[in-house]
Design an enzyme around this catalytic site. Structure first.
Site, short mmCIF file in Angstrom:
data_model
loop_
_atom_site.label_atom_id
_atom_site.label_comp_id
_atom_site.label_asym_id
_atom_site.label_seq_id
_atom_site.Cartn_x
_atom_site.Cartn_y
_atom_site.Cartn_z
N ASP A 8 -119.11 54.73 -38.77
CA ASP A 8 -119.66 53.38 -38.97
C ASP A 8 -120.82 53.39 -39.94
O ASP A 8 -121.51 54.40 -40.07
CB ASP A 8 -120.25 52.82 -37.66
CG ASP A 8 -119.25 52.71 -36.57
OD1 ASP A 8 -118.06 52.61 -36.87
OD2 ASP A 8 -119.69 52.73 -35.40
N1 URA Z 1 -117.70 56.13 -32.58
C1 URA Z 1 -118.48 55.11 -32.99
O1 URA Z 1 -118.81 54.21 -32.21
N2 URA Z 1 -118.88 55.10 -34.25
C2 URA Z 1 -118.57 56.06 -35.15
O2 URA Z 1 -118.98 55.99 -36.31
C3 URA Z 1 -117.76 57.11 -34.70
C4 URA Z 1 -117.34 57.12 -33.40
#
Ligand code: URA
Length: 244
Positions: free
Chosen positions: A112
């Site tokens: 993310d």
């Molecule tokens: N889980 C999440 O919530 N975000 C990420 O970037 C990777 C795994």
């Protein structure tokens, strides 16, 4: 370099398939057919042909580890790039942190915008497919910081599976590393890659993730690589990924 490794790194065939090509007499080094397995070549000076076609390392695969900082998108090109002349600033992408211009590399999987940590980039589509295909259940380990503490029952729910997207997440490994100033540091290993999976799993048990960092993919570790820094994987690390 071993001839079969060279053939593999040129993107022609796997090492084992390269051995077969060699044994079948399809490979020439400096215009002479070579059938002995285990032959070494000089990758800078020797000319290698397979079926009389010269092969080169130009398409050689690269494997890069990046410590993605938070505040950048995991894409080669941001699809929300503003129009020319717009006041809006383009978002940073992971490509702002790697320095490879002669290869079409792409990220394996995604983190993310607000998550930091280990992301791999490569031009090896087969390895990328292997690492991202859900049936392979590749473990991915994160450190999450959450506000407050979790009850044993919540930890058990995280471990046993949380309902997400109409299914239940696989079992995960969850370990509380410590609590300081009412912030818990938790290590969690998951075996899928659903969108925002870790954040949503914690949300489900009522916890707010304030920091998330991926530290491992399988046994490959981010280690001490600084935020925003990237480096090529070593041969040993590539072998770790290929074994997964
Ligand atoms: N889980 C999440 O919530 N975000 C990420 O970037 C990777 C795994």
């Amino acid at each position: 370099m071993r001839l079969n490794k060279y053939i593999a790194e040129c993107g022609v065939a796997s090492r084992r398939a390269a051995d077969k090509l060699i044994a079948e007499g399809k490979v020439k080094v400096n215009n002479k057919t070579v059938t002995a397995l285990g032959t070494d070549i000089n990758e800078f000076n020797d000319t290698v042909t397979v079926d009389d076609r010269k092969i080169t390392l130009v398409n050689r695969y690269v494997y890069i580890m990046l410590h993605k900082p938070k505040g950048c998108v995991t894409t080669v090109k941001d699809d929300k790039t503003p129009e020319e002349g717009s006041e809006v600033k383009a978002r940073k992408t992971i490509m702002d942190y790697v320095n490879v211009t002669d290869k079409r590399i792409f990220p394996i999987g995604r983190l993310d915008y607000d998550t930091e940590g280990l992301i791999l980039l490569t031009n090896d589509g087969a390895l990328a497919n292997k690492l991202t295909h859900p049936s392979n259940e590749i473990p991915k380990t994160y450190i999450a910081k959450i506000e407050g503490t979790l009850q044993e029952s919540d930890l058990a729910r995280l471990r046993n599976g949380i309902p997400l997207d109409g299914t239940v997440t696989h079992r995960s490994k969850v370990k509380v590393l410590g609590v300081e100033n009412n912030i818990s540091r938790i290590e969690i290993t998951i075996y899928e890659g659903k969108n925002r999976q870790v954040r949503r799993m914690f949300e489900y048990v009522g916890a707010n993730v304030i920091f998330l960092k991926r530290t491992k993919i399988g046994d490959l570790k981010l280690g001490g690589l600084g935020r925003g820094m990237s480096r090529y994987l070593t041969d040993r690390e590539i072998a770790i990924l290929q074994r997964l």
